[in-house]
Motif scaffolding. Structure first.
Motif, PDB file in Angstrom:
ATOM      1  N   MET A   1       0.849  -1.196   0.000  1.00  0.00           N
ATOM      2  CA  MET A   1       0.000   0.000   0.000  1.00  0.00           C
ATOM      3  C   MET A   1       0.882   1.242   0.000  1.00  0.00           C
ATOM      4  N   SER A   2       0.788   2.018  -1.062  1.00  0.00           N
ATOM      5  CA  SER A   2       1.584   3.234  -1.182  1.00  0.00           C
ATOM      6  C   SER A   2       0.687   4.444  -0.975  1.00  0.00           C
ATOM      7  N   ALA A   3       1.071   5.281  -0.024  1.00  0.00           N
ATOM      8  CA  ALA A   3       0.294   6.487   0.247  1.00  0.00           C
ATOM      9  C   ALA A   3       0.319   7.427  -0.951  1.00  0.00           C
ATOM     10  N   ARG A   4       1.452   7.434  -1.668  1.00  0.00           N
ATOM     11  CA  ARG A   4       1.565   8.321  -2.821  1.00  0.00           C
ATOM     12  C   ARG A   4       0.604   7.906  -3.926  1.00  0.00           C
ATOM     13  N   ARG A   5       0.542   6.599  -4.199  1.00  0.00           N
ATOM     14  CA  ARG A   5      -0.379   6.122  -5.241  1.00  0.00           C
ATOM     15  C   ARG A   5      -1.831   6.294  -4.816  1.00  0.00           C
ATOM     16  N   LEU A   6      -2.084   6.051  -3.534  1.00  0.00           N
ATOM     17  CA  LEU A   6      -3.437   6.228  -3.017  1.00  0.00           C
ATOM     18  C   LEU A   6      -3.886   7.682  -3.159  1.00  0.00           C
ATOM     19  N   PHE A   7      -2.993   8.615  -2.842  1.00  0.00           N
ATOM     20  CA  PHE A   7      -3.312  10.042  -2.971  1.00  0.00           C
ATOM     21  C   PHE A   7      -3.528  10.413  -4.434  1.00  0.00           C
ATOM     22  N   ALA A   8      -2.757   9.813  -5.324  1.00  0.00           N
ATOM     23  CA  ALA A   8      -2.912  10.104  -6.747  1.00  0.00           C
ATOM     24  C   ALA A   8      -4.289   9.672  -7.252  1.00  0.00           C
ATOM     25  N   ILE A   9      -4.733   8.492  -6.798  1.00  0.00           N
ATOM     26  CA  ILE A   9      -6.058   7.999  -7.202  1.00  0.00           C
ATOM     27  C   ILE A   9      -7.146   8.925  -6.652  1.00  0.00           C
ATOM     28  N   MET A  10      -7.008   9.334  -5.404  1.00  0.00           N
ATOM     29  CA  MET A  10      -7.997  10.233  -4.808  1.00  0.00           C
ATOM     30  C   MET A  10      -8.043  11.560  -5.558  1.00  0.00           C
ATOM     31  N   GLN A  11      -6.854  12.072  -5.913  1.00  0.00           N
ATOM     32  CA  GLN A  11      -6.788  13.326  -6.656  1.00  0.00           C
ATOM     33  C   GLN A  11      -7.438  13.208  -8.028  1.00  0.00           C
ATOM     34  N   LYS A  12      -7.207  12.043  -8.673  1.00  0.00           N
ATOM     35  CA  LYS A  12      -7.823  11.805  -9.979  1.00  0.00           C
ATOM     36  C   LYS A  12      -9.346  11.775  -9.867  1.00  0.00           C
ATOM     37  N   GLU A  13      -9.890  11.135  -8.841  1.00  0.00           N
ATOM     38  CA  GLU A  13     -11.337  11.047  -8.670  1.00  0.00           C
ATOM     39  C   GLU A  13     -11.946  12.424  -8.406  1.00  0.00           C
ATOM     40  N   LEU A  14     -11.271  13.233  -7.602  1.00  0.00           N
ATOM     41  CA  LEU A  14     -11.786  14.569  -7.310  1.00  0.00           C
ATOM     42  C   LEU A  14     -11.799  15.437  -8.561  1.00  0.00           C
ATOM     43  N   ARG A  15     -10.745  15.328  -9.386  1.00  0.00           N
ATOM     44  CA  ARG A  15     -10.703  16.100 -10.624  1.00  0.00           C
ATOM     45  C   ARG A  15     -11.800  15.657 -11.586  1.00  0.00           C
ATOM     46  N   GLN A  16     -12.002  14.341 -11.649  1.00  0.00           N
ATOM     47  CA  GLN A  16     -13.056  13.824 -12.535  1.00  0.00           C
ATOM     48  C   GLN A  16     -14.433  14.259 -12.052  1.00  0.00           C
ATOM     49  N   MET A  17     -14.601  14.261 -10.741  1.00  0.00           N
ATOM     50  CA  MET A  17     -15.879  14.702 -10.181  1.00  0.00           C
ATOM     51  C   MET A  17     -16.119  16.185 -10.453  1.00  0.00           C
ATOM     52  N   ARG A  18     -15.025  16.976 -10.411  1.00  0.00           N
ATOM     53  CA  ARG A  18     -15.145  18.402 -10.654  1.00  0.00           C
ATOM     54  C   ARG A  18     -15.576  18.685 -12.095  1.00  0.00           C
ATOM     55  N   ARG A  19     -15.151  17.839 -13.016  1.00  0.00           N
ATOM     56  CA  ARG A  19     -15.519  18.026 -14.420  1.00  0.00           C
ATOM     57  C   ARG A  19     -16.949  17.561 -14.711  1.00  0.00           C
ATOM     58  N   ASP A  20     -17.478  16.702 -13.850  1.00  0.00           N
ATOM     59  CA  ASP A  20     -18.820  16.145 -14.055  1.00  0.00           C
ATOM     60  C   ASP A  20     -19.840  17.080 -13.402  1.00  0.00           C
ATOM     61  N   ARG A  21     -20.468  17.913 -14.201  1.00  0.00           N
ATOM     62  CA  ARG A  21     -21.400  18.895 -13.669  1.00  0.00           C
ATOM     63  C   ARG A  21     -22.631  18.251 -13.046  1.00  0.00           C
ATOM     64  N   ILE A  22     -23.079  17.137 -13.605  1.00  0.00           N
ATOM     65  CA  ILE A  22     -24.261  16.469 -13.058  1.00  0.00           C
ATOM     66  C   ILE A  22     -23.988  15.970 -11.648  1.00  0.00           C
ATOM     67  N   THR A  23     -22.817  15.369 -11.436  1.00  0.00           N
ATOM     68  CA  THR A  23     -22.472  14.876 -10.103  1.00  0.00           C
ATOM     69  C   THR A  23     -22.353  16.028  -9.120  1.00  0.00           C
ATOM     70  N   LEU A  24     -21.726  17.128  -9.541  1.00  0.00           N
ATOM     71  CA  LEU A  24     -21.631  18.297  -8.667  1.00  0.00           C
ATOM     72  C   LEU A  24     -23.013  18.836  -8.306  1.00  0.00           C
ATOM     73  N   ALA A  25     -23.900  18.840  -9.289  1.00  0.00           N
ATOM     74  CA  ALA A  25     -25.263  19.298  -9.020  1.00  0.00           C
ATOM     75  C   ALA A  25     -25.964  18.382  -8.021  1.00  0.00           C
ATOM     76  N   MET A  26     -25.717  17.078  -8.111  1.00  0.00           N
ATOM     77  CA  MET A  26     -26.306  16.138  -7.161  1.00  0.00           C
ATOM     78  C   MET A  26     -25.767  16.376  -5.754  1.00  0.00           C
ATOM     79  N   ILE A  27     -24.449  16.615  -5.640  1.00  0.00           N
ATOM     80  CA  ILE A  27     -23.835  16.804  -4.332  1.00  0.00           C
ATOM     81  C   ILE A  27     -24.426  18.021  -3.620  1.00  0.00           C
ATOM     82  N   VAL A  28     -24.612  19.097  -4.360  1.00  0.00           N
ATOM     83  CA  VAL A  28     -25.128  20.321  -3.762  1.00  0.00           C
ATOM     84  C   VAL A  28     -26.653  20.375  -3.828  1.00  0.00           C
TER      85      VAL A  28
END
Length: 362
Positions: free
Chosen positions: A1-28
């Motif tokens: 388990m690498s913290a660096r790789r884990l953080f990279a995956i989390m960062q990728k998911e957050l960026r993808q979520m930020r680009r998805d306007r529908i998901t952002l609309a659901m969250i808020v």
């Protein structure tokens, strides 16, 4: 388990979520929508129930009694009636929720202690029946000179005198099921074709875009009618829900809602980029429909602004039609404003979906 790789995956998911306007609309949007709807729009204390009065006595005492009832805020007179029969016609058509009958010998009845007033209530909505029951208690503490005992005001609930919840809920369930399934099935159907790469093949055929879209969704109309039949059979068998009107009118009302929901699903499919987005957008439609249409919470208790918003929802008009036909024995001719509202919604949504669909594929 690498913290660096884990953080990279989390960062990728957050960026993808930020680009998805529908998901952002659901969250808020979902927390905000639920907070506003439950905190502001949902109200069990019914006020301003549309009421017609048949004052056959037309005395100072009878007019004072009506004013006492109006001052409670429970009723709001919108019409006058010449007879109790006219009040019953208005109730059957859904034009009013409460009818007040004051007989010509009101003053004599009041003095003799006999029943002097009759309040007719549309019991198809149990919440309305419960609110109208308060009217029998109001004149006791009234500042008016007209004093009546509770026994002198007879509140009569029609169409569901036992106030059985199943009679009120089962007809509405037809609309809930059709709204949930028809919108979702249609919204996903077009997007699925696009994701699988079949849309380009279909466009290459001689079939026009209108024929393609309408042909894709019409089979779901048959599914909707099967669901309607299933709910009607189970409702009659398990809960003894009556069908006082024409069965043909019931199915015609269901067809109107099916077409409205299919056109709405088509509109969603032209905006969604994936099946997951289509389901998310369907949820945005379904949540207000179930909360604001009058299925779960009384429509009359909502603020006027929310009622105007609810008038845009197809389920609101369908509930009035299906309860009117099944419980009050009304015809679709009696409920023509709701029929026109669903037809107009279908025409607007279908036209907008076809135009938008054409623009996306040019």
């Amino acid at each position: 388990m690498s913290a660096r790789r884990l953080f990279a995956i989390m960062q990728k998911e957050l960026r993808q979520m930020r680009r998805d306007r529908i998901t952002l609309a659901m969250i808020v949007g979902i927390p905000v929508m639920q907070l506003v709807l439950f905190g502001y729009a949902i109200n069990f204390n019914l006020r301003d129930l549309e009421t017609a009065v048949s004052d056959q006595a037309s005395t100072a005492g009878s007019r004072a009694l009506v004013m006492d009832m109006v001052n409670t805020g429970v009723i709001h007179p919108v019409k006058d009636a010449s007879s109790p029969q006219e009040l019953m016609t208005m109730l059957r058509r859904g034009e009013i929720s409460v009818g007040i009958v004051i007989p010509s010998d009101f003053e004599r009845r009041r003095i003799d202690g006999r029943e002097a007033v009759q309040v007719l209530v549309d019991g198809a909505d149990s919440a309305v029946q419960g609110a109208a029951a308060q009217l029998s208690q109001v004149p006791i503490d009234s500042a008016s000179t007209v004093k009546l005992k509770p026994s002198q005001i007879n509140v009569v609930g029609f169409y569901n005198p036992e106030r059985r919840s199943a009679i009120n809920i089962v007809p509405g369930l037809i609309g809930i099921i059709l709204t949930m399934t028809m919108v979702m099935f249609t919204a996903v159907a077009i997007v699925r074709e696009r994701e699988r790469g079949n849309m380009e093949l279909l466009i290459a055929t001689p079939v026009s875009r209108s024929e393609l879209m309408i042909g894709k969704v019409l089979p779901f109309a048959g599914i909707g009618l099967i669901q309607t039949t299933l709910v009607l059979l189970l409702g009659a068998w398990l809960f003894e829900v009556p069908i006082r009107g024409s069965l043909l009118d019931v199915y015609f009302a269901a067809v109107l809602l099916i077409l409205a929901n299919l056109s709405l699903g088509l509109m969603i499919s032209t905006k969604a980029q994936s099946q997951f987005q289509a389901m998310q957008m369907t949820f945005f439609v379904f949540l207000p429909s179930i909360l604001l249409s009058g299925f779960m919470f009384p429509f009359a208790g909502m603020p006027k602004l929310i009622q105007w918003i609810a008038e845009v929802l197809p389920l609101t008009h369908f509930l009035r039609m299906i309860r009117g036909v099944m419980l009050r024995g009304a015809t679709l001719g009696d409920l023509w404003p709701e029929v026109l509202a669903l037809l107009a919604f279908t025409a607007v949504m279908m036209t907008a979906a076809i135009l938008r669909f054409s623009k996306r594929l040019d």
